[in-house]
Design a protein around this motif. Structure first.
Motif, PDB file in Angstrom:
ATOM      1  N   THR A   7      44.785  41.702  50.139  1.00  0.00           N
ATOM      2  CA  THR A   7      44.391  42.532  49.004  1.00  0.00           C
ATOM      3  C   THR A   7      42.939  42.250  48.638  1.00  0.00           C
ATOM      4  OG1 THR A   7      46.634  42.592  48.102  1.00  0.00           O
ATOM      5  CG2 THR A   7      44.839  43.108  46.588  1.00  0.00           C
ATOM      6  N   VAL A   8      42.167  43.329  48.488  1.00  0.00           N
ATOM      7  CA  VAL A   8      40.754  43.216  48.135  1.00  0.00           C
ATOM      8  C   VAL A   8      40.555  43.808  46.750  1.00  0.00           C
ATOM      9  CG1 VAL A   8      38.391  43.818  48.774  1.00  0.00           C
ATOM     10  CG2 VAL A   8      40.110  43.444  50.557  1.00  0.00           C
ATOM     11  N   GLU A   9      39.994  43.026  45.846  1.00  0.00           N
ATOM     12  CA  GLU A   9      39.687  43.528  44.506  1.00  0.00           C
ATOM     13  C   GLU A   9      38.199  43.856  44.434  1.00  0.00           C
ATOM     14  OE1 GLU A   9      41.061  40.976  41.432  1.00  0.00           O
ATOM     15  OE2 GLU A   9      43.151  40.969  42.137  1.00  0.00           O
ATOM     16  N   PRO A  14      34.777  45.501  42.049  1.00  0.00           N
ATOM     17  CA  PRO A  14      34.274  45.880  40.722  1.00  0.00           C
ATOM     18  C   PRO A  14      34.636  47.338  40.445  1.00  0.00           C
ATOM     19  CG  PRO A  14      32.586  44.734  41.983  1.00  0.00           C
ATOM     20  CD  PRO A  14      33.719  45.007  42.941  1.00  0.00           C
ATOM     21  N   PRO A  15      34.857  47.699  39.197  1.00  0.00           N
ATOM     22  CA  PRO A  15      35.364  49.043  38.871  1.00  0.00           C
ATOM     23  C   PRO A  15      34.566  50.197  39.480  1.00  0.00           C
ATOM     24  CG  PRO A  15      35.485  47.643  36.946  1.00  0.00           C
ATOM     25  CD  PRO A  15      34.762  46.846  37.996  1.00  0.00           C
ATOM     26  N   LYS A  16      33.260  50.180  39.380  1.00  0.00           N
ATOM     27  CA  LYS A  16      32.480  51.303  39.890  1.00  0.00           C
ATOM     28  C   LYS A  16      32.550  51.400  41.415  1.00  0.00           C
ATOM     29  CE  LYS A  16      31.205  52.900  35.952  1.00  0.00           C
ATOM     30  NZ  LYS A  16      31.942  54.069  35.423  1.00  0.00           N
ATOM     31  N   GLU A  17      32.559  50.271  42.091  1.00  0.00           N
ATOM     32  CA  GLU A  17      32.714  50.303  43.543  1.00  0.00           C
ATOM     33  C   GLU A  17      34.063  50.892  43.924  1.00  0.00           C
ATOM     34  OE1 GLU A  17      31.798  46.829  45.862  1.00  0.00           O
ATOM     35  OE2 GLU A  17      30.246  46.215  44.449  1.00  0.00           O
ATOM     36  N   ALA A  19      44.767  53.391  42.914  1.00  0.00           N
ATOM     37  CA  ALA A  19      44.037  53.543  41.655  1.00  0.00           C
ATOM     38  C   ALA A  19      44.827  53.048  40.458  1.00  0.00           C
ATOM     39  CB  ALA A  19      43.632  54.999  41.448  1.00  0.00           C
ATOM     40  N   ASN A  20      46.109  52.782  40.630  1.00  0.00           N
ATOM     41  CA  ASN A  20      46.901  52.230  39.525  1.00  0.00           C
ATOM     42  C   ASN A  20      46.546  50.768  39.272  1.00  0.00           C
ATOM     43  OD1 ASN A  20      48.706  54.574  39.001  1.00  0.00           O
ATOM     44  ND2 ASN A  20      49.362  54.181  41.095  1.00  0.00           N
ATOM     45  N   SER A  21      46.282  50.025  40.352  1.00  0.00           N
ATOM     46  CA  SER A  21      45.966  48.599  40.219  1.00  0.00           C
ATOM     47  C   SER A  21      44.507  48.284  40.533  1.00  0.00           C
ATOM     48  CB  SER A  21      46.859  47.779  41.154  1.00  0.00           C
ATOM     49  OG  SER A  21      46.663  48.167  42.511  1.00  0.00           O
ATOM     50  N   TYR A  22      43.730  49.325  40.910  1.00  0.00           N
ATOM     51  CA  TYR A  22      42.329  49.140  41.296  1.00  0.00           C
ATOM     52  C   TYR A  22      42.202  48.105  42.414  1.00  0.00           C
ATOM     53  CZ  TYR A  22      39.649  52.074  38.096  1.00  0.00           C
ATOM     54  OH  TYR A  22      39.056  53.155  37.462  1.00  0.00           O
ATOM     55  N   THR A  23      43.085  48.210  43.394  1.00  0.00           N
ATOM     56  CA  THR A  23      43.049  47.290  44.526  1.00  0.00           C
ATOM     57  C   THR A  23      43.047  48.065  45.832  1.00  0.00           C
ATOM     58  OG1 THR A  23      45.467  47.102  44.556  1.00  0.00           O
ATOM     59  CG2 THR A  23      44.238  45.434  43.303  1.00  0.00           C
ATOM     60  N   VAL A  24      42.517  47.409  46.861  1.00  0.00           N
ATOM     61  CA  VAL A  24      42.541  47.935  48.219  1.00  0.00           C
ATOM     62  C   VAL A  24      43.316  46.945  49.070  1.00  0.00           C
ATOM     63  CG1 VAL A  24      41.173  48.671  50.193  1.00  0.00           C
ATOM     64  CG2 VAL A  24      40.293  49.013  47.865  1.00  0.00           C
ATOM     65  N   SER A  25      44.364  47.417  49.741  1.00  0.00           N
ATOM     66  CA  SER A  25      45.163  46.559  50.598  1.00  0.00           C
ATOM     67  C   SER A  25      44.865  46.889  52.056  1.00  0.00           C
ATOM     68  CB  SER A  25      46.656  46.750  50.327  1.00  0.00           C
ATOM     69  OG  SER A  25      46.964  46.413  48.988  1.00  0.00           O
ATOM     70  N   ILE A  26      44.551  45.852  52.825  1.00  0.00           N
ATOM     71  CA  ILE A  26      44.308  46.007  54.256  1.00  0.00           C
ATOM     72  C   ILE A  26      45.318  45.110  54.963  1.00  0.00           C
ATOM     73  CG2 ILE A  26      42.649  45.799  56.125  1.00  0.00           C
ATOM     74  CD1 ILE A  26      40.447  46.003  53.959  1.00  0.00           C
ATOM     75  N   ILE A  36      27.122  52.029  47.808  1.00  0.00           N
ATOM     76  CA  ILE A  36      27.575  52.343  49.165  1.00  0.00           C
ATOM     77  C   ILE A  36      27.268  51.175  50.105  1.00  0.00           C
ATOM     78  CG2 ILE A  36      27.145  53.796  51.190  1.00  0.00           C
ATOM     79  CD1 ILE A  36      28.838  55.245  49.187  1.00  0.00           C
ATOM     80  N   LYS A  37      26.080  50.603  49.971  1.00  0.00           N
ATOM     81  CA  LYS A  37      25.702  49.465  50.809  1.00  0.00           C
ATOM     82  C   LYS A  37      26.667  48.298  50.602  1.00  0.00           C
ATOM     83  CE  LYS A  37      21.751  46.489  51.923  1.00  0.00           C
ATOM     84  NZ  LYS A  37      20.332  46.183  51.594  1.00  0.00           N
ATOM     85  N   ARG A  38      27.043  48.043  49.348  1.00  0.00           N
ATOM     86  CA  ARG A  38      27.982  46.955  49.056  1.00  0.00           C
ATOM     87  C   ARG A  38      29.359  47.234  49.652  1.00  0.00           C
ATOM     88  NH1 ARG A  38      26.377  46.425  42.668  1.00  0.00           N
ATOM     89  NH2 ARG A  38      24.415  45.259  42.953  1.00  0.00           N
ATOM     90  N   LEU A  39      29.819  48.503  49.546  1.00  0.00           N
ATOM     91  CA  LEU A  39      31.126  48.856  50.112  1.00  0.00           C
ATOM     92  C   LEU A  39      31.134  48.686  51.628  1.00  0.00           C
ATOM     93  CD1 LEU A  39      32.023  52.023  48.004  1.00  0.00           C
ATOM     94  CD2 LEU A  39      33.241  49.833  47.986  1.00  0.00           C
ATOM     95  N   ARG A  40      30.068  49.111  52.258  1.00  0.00           N
ATOM     96  CA  ARG A  40      30.000  48.947  53.711  1.00  0.00           C
ATOM     97  C   ARG A  40      30.039  47.477  54.095  1.00  0.00           C
ATOM     98  NH1 ARG A  40      25.261  53.447  54.568  1.00  0.00           N
ATOM     99  NH2 ARG A  40      26.608  55.214  55.132  1.00  0.00           N
ATOM    100  N   LYS A  41      29.310  46.672  53.354  1.00  0.00           N
ATOM    101  CA  LYS A  41      29.281  45.239  53.654  1.00  0.00           C
ATOM    102  C   LYS A  41      30.664  44.616  53.506  1.00  0.00           C
ATOM    103  CE  LYS A  41      26.687  41.023  52.566  1.00  0.00           C
ATOM    104  NZ  LYS A  41      25.619  40.443  51.706  1.00  0.00           N
ATOM    105  N   ARG A  42      31.418  45.085  52.521  1.00  0.00           N
ATOM    106  CA  ARG A  42      32.758  44.539  52.280  1.00  0.00           C
ATOM    107  C   ARG A  42      33.754  44.947  53.363  1.00  0.00           C
ATOM    108  NH1 ARG A  42      33.494  42.681  46.961  1.00  0.00           N
ATOM    109  NH2 ARG A  42      31.928  43.405  45.455  1.00  0.00           N
TER     110      ARG A  42
END
Length: 224
Positions: free
Chosen positions: A147-149, A151-154, A136-143, A194-200
Motif C-alpha cells: 500500500t502506497v500513501e 499526499p492529498p494533491k498527488e 479514493a475512499n481511503s486515498y491509497t494506492v495498492s500495488i 507529475i514528476k513526483r508521481l513518476r518518481k514514486r
C-alpha cells in the motif's frame, strides 16, 4: 438499462449511430438540435451523450457547458473538425472523449463502452488495472500486497488521470479540477506533482505510465 442521448442534426448519421448502439442493447434517445437536447437532459435519466458540435439553435459547445453546470454525464463529442484546438476546446469544456468524422461506428461503440466503464469505476471511487488499485475512499494506492500513501494533491491528480485513461488533460484543466478555480499559483505546479508521481511509481508498477503530450498536457496510459 443504459440510456444514451444522440445529438446530431444529420439524420443519416444519427440513425446509423442509433442502429449500432441499439444492437448493443442500449436504449437510444435522439435529438437534432441543441436546445431540444438540453430539455431532454433536464427531464430524463441519461447515462451518456453522443454530441455533435455543429448543431442548430445551440451548438455542441453550448450543450456541453449546459450539461456540465449540473451533471457529470459522460460526453463523447463527434465532429468533422480535426484541428487540435477544437479537441482541446472540447476537453476544456468537459467532454470526456472525442471522435472525428468520418468514423468507424464500431470504434464509436467501443468508445461509448469505455466511457461507461470509467463512469462506473469513478462512481465507486475505485480505479483498477493490472496489479494496481487506486482507492479514493481511503486515498491509497495498492500495488499487489503493498500500500502506497500519497499526499492529498498527488493522489487527487493521479486519480483524475487514472479515471480517464488515454484522455489528455491540459494543465489548466488539472489546476481547475485539483486545486480549484481560485488557485493563484503557477501552472507548473502540475509538472512538479507529475514528476513526483513518476518518481514514486515508475519503478513500482508497470500497469500504467503518465505520458507528456507536448504542447497539450498529460495523460495516463494503461500498459497492462
Amino acid at each position: 438499462m443504459v440510456h444514451i442521448l444522440i445529438v446530431e442534426d444529420d439524420l443519416h448519421i444519427r440513425k446509423m449511430i442509433a442502429f449500432y448502439l441499439k444492437k448493443e442493447g442500449f436504449v437510444v434517445v435522439e435529438s437534432d438540435n441543441g436546445s431540444h437536447a438540453l430539455t431532454i437532459i433536464n427531464s430524463q435519466a441519461i447515462d451518456l451523450v453522443v454530441l455533435d458540435i455543429m448543431l442548430p439553435e445551440k451548438d455542441g459547445w453550448e450543450v456541453c457547458r449546459g450539461i456540465r453546470r449540473h451533471r457529470d454525464t459522460p460526453i463523447l463529442m463527434v465532429t468533422a473538425k480535426r484541428e487540435t484546438n477544437q479537441r482541446i476546446k472540447g476537453l476544456e469544456m468537459g467532454a470526456d472523449d472525442y471522435i472525428s468524422k468520418p468514423f468507424d461506428p464500431l470504434e464509436l461503440v467501443a468508445r461509448v463502452k469505455a466511457l461507461l466503464r470509467r463512469a462506473r469505476m469513478t462512481s465507486s471511487n475505485l480505479v483498477q488495472f493490472g496489479d494496481t488499485t487506486i482507492d479514493a475512499n481511503s486515498y491509497t494506492v495498492s500495488i499487489g500486497n503493498e500500500t502506497v500513501e500519497l499526499p492529498p494533491k498527488e493522489f487527487e491528480l493521479l486519480f483524475q488521470l487514472a479515471s480517464y485513461p488515454s484522455q489528455i488533460f491540459t494543465r489548466s484543466q488539472l489546476i481547475e479540477r485539483i486545486w480549484g478555480v481560485d488557485f493563484t499559483g503557477e501552472e507548473r505546479t502540475v509538472d512538479v506533482h507529475i514528476k513526483r508521481l513518476r518518481k514514486r511509481f515508475d519503478q513500482q508498477t508497470s500497469a500504467f505510465q503518465i505520458t507528456t503530450i507536448r504542447g497539450l498536457g498529460y495523460r495516463l496510459d494503461v500498459t497492462r
